[in-house]
Scaffold this active site. Structure first.
Site, PDB file in Angstrom:
ATOM      1  N   HIS A 178      -2.176  -0.207   1.098  1.00  0.00           N
ATOM      2  CA  HIS A 178      -3.197   0.740   1.573  1.00  0.00           C
ATOM      3  C   HIS A 178      -3.867   0.191   2.831  1.00  0.00           C
ATOM      4  O   HIS A 178      -4.134   0.928   3.781  1.00  0.00           O
ATOM      5  CB  HIS A 178      -4.282   0.951   0.510  1.00  0.00           C
ATOM      6  CG  HIS A 178      -3.792   1.595  -0.752  1.00  0.00           C
ATOM      7  ND1 HIS A 178      -3.680   0.918  -1.934  1.00  0.00           N
ATOM      8  CD2 HIS A 178      -3.396   2.868  -1.009  1.00  0.00           C
ATOM      9  CE1 HIS A 178      -3.241   1.733  -2.882  1.00  0.00           C
ATOM     10  NE2 HIS A 178      -3.056   2.925  -2.339  1.00  0.00           N
TER      11      HIS A 178
ATOM     12  N   SER B 289       2.128  -1.772  -5.315  1.00  0.00           N
ATOM     13  CA  SER B 289       1.765  -0.500  -5.930  1.00  0.00           C
ATOM     14  C   SER B 289       0.553  -0.734  -6.817  1.00  0.00           C
ATOM     15  O   SER B 289       0.428  -1.800  -7.436  1.00  0.00           O
ATOM     16  CB  SER B 289       2.940  -0.013  -6.799  1.00  0.00           C
ATOM     17  OG  SER B 289       2.496   0.985  -7.686  1.00  0.00           O
TER      18      SER B 289
END
Ligand code: PAF
Length: 257
Positions: free
Chosen positions: A34, A182
């Site tokens: 991210h 993830s």
């Protein structure tokens, strides 16, 4: 860093703060993947807005939704340190005043790969992304290539509905042992975490066919959803853990012929 909780907050923020807006939609439980999207947005636009919203309409498995990791305090610290301008944190009531009576459905690619065994998943994703893009109205929005099918469906939706946002795909960020980063990795037991790099290792092995990879993953104790090579890419999805705490991992690699 501003916390925006209403649609009016987001619209006012966009108007008052002059300059181009880059947008990174997330479901929280943030990691370096991210942050790489945030960094790219910060390099290419004047203001970066991140959304944190665990979207229930894209979960076809209630256990998966209930077990989705929540690290909000840490997420906000990471975003502040990364120089994010604002974080949008909507609720279901705010995003779904229609209670999901209206939806965005793609009828081809969304039925394949991750969509084949997760009916409705991409409809939930496309619907929430459409809503978020209409609220934030960014010039650019950033998505990771780990969710390559999601990225390609979002690009298709933006084209189909003439949205004015440019969708930018960013490379997969991996752990040192090759596991794609993830949010769900947080839910792996240490034993499964130890086994998990084999997934990327096998997917990346150009000498093996999809079927051979599937067999080797089965033998190693992964529950295989699919291994499919399509359009120059090999895609895979597996489930680790047990029924009480299943953890779904996806990955894809370019196939060099
Ligand atoms: O990739 C995700 O985290 C989600 O699917 C997204 C794009 C934030 C929509 O809920």
């Amino acid at each position: 860093m501003k916390i925006l909780k209403s649609i009016a907050d987001v619209r006012t923020f966009g108007k008052v703060a002059a300059g181009s807006v880059g947008f990174v939609p997330t479901m929280g439980a943030l990691h370096q993947g991210h942050l790489s999207l945030v960094e790219r947005s910060r390099n290419e636009t004047d203001l970066t807005i991140v959304s944190i919203y665990v979207n229930p309409t894209q979960f076809n498995n209630q256990n998966d939704l209930a077990n989705y990791p929540d690290t909000l305090t840490l997420d906000l610290q990471m975003l502040e340190a990364a120089g994010v301008s604002a974080v949008f944190m909507p609720t279901y009531e705010l995003l779904y005043p229609d209670n999901f009576a209206y939806e965005v459905d793609e009828k081809q690619f969304s039925r394949e790969l991750c969509g084949a065994n997760r009916p409705g998943h991409f409809t939930g994703v496309l619907t929430v992304v459409m809503k978020l893009l209409n609220i934030v109205k960014p010039q650019k929005a950033y998505f990771g290539e780990k969710d390559f099918q999601q990225l390609s469906l979002v690009k298709g939706m933006v084209e189909a509905f003439f949205l004015e946002t440019e969708i930018i795909g960013c490379p997969i960020i991996r752990e040192d042992d090759g596991l794609a980063m993830s949010s769900r990795n947080l839910n792996l037991t240490s034993c499964d975490r130890g086994k998990s790099p084999l997934f990327n290792k096998l997917l990346s092995n150009a000498m093996l066919s999809d079927e051979e990879i599937q067999t080797r993953l089965d033998l190693a104790g992964f529950e295989v959803d699919y291994v499919v090579t399509k359009d120059g890419r090999r895609f895979g999805a597996v489930v680790m853990g047990d029924d009480a705490g299943p953890v779904r991992l996806i990955d894809n690699v370019e196939v060099v012929s």
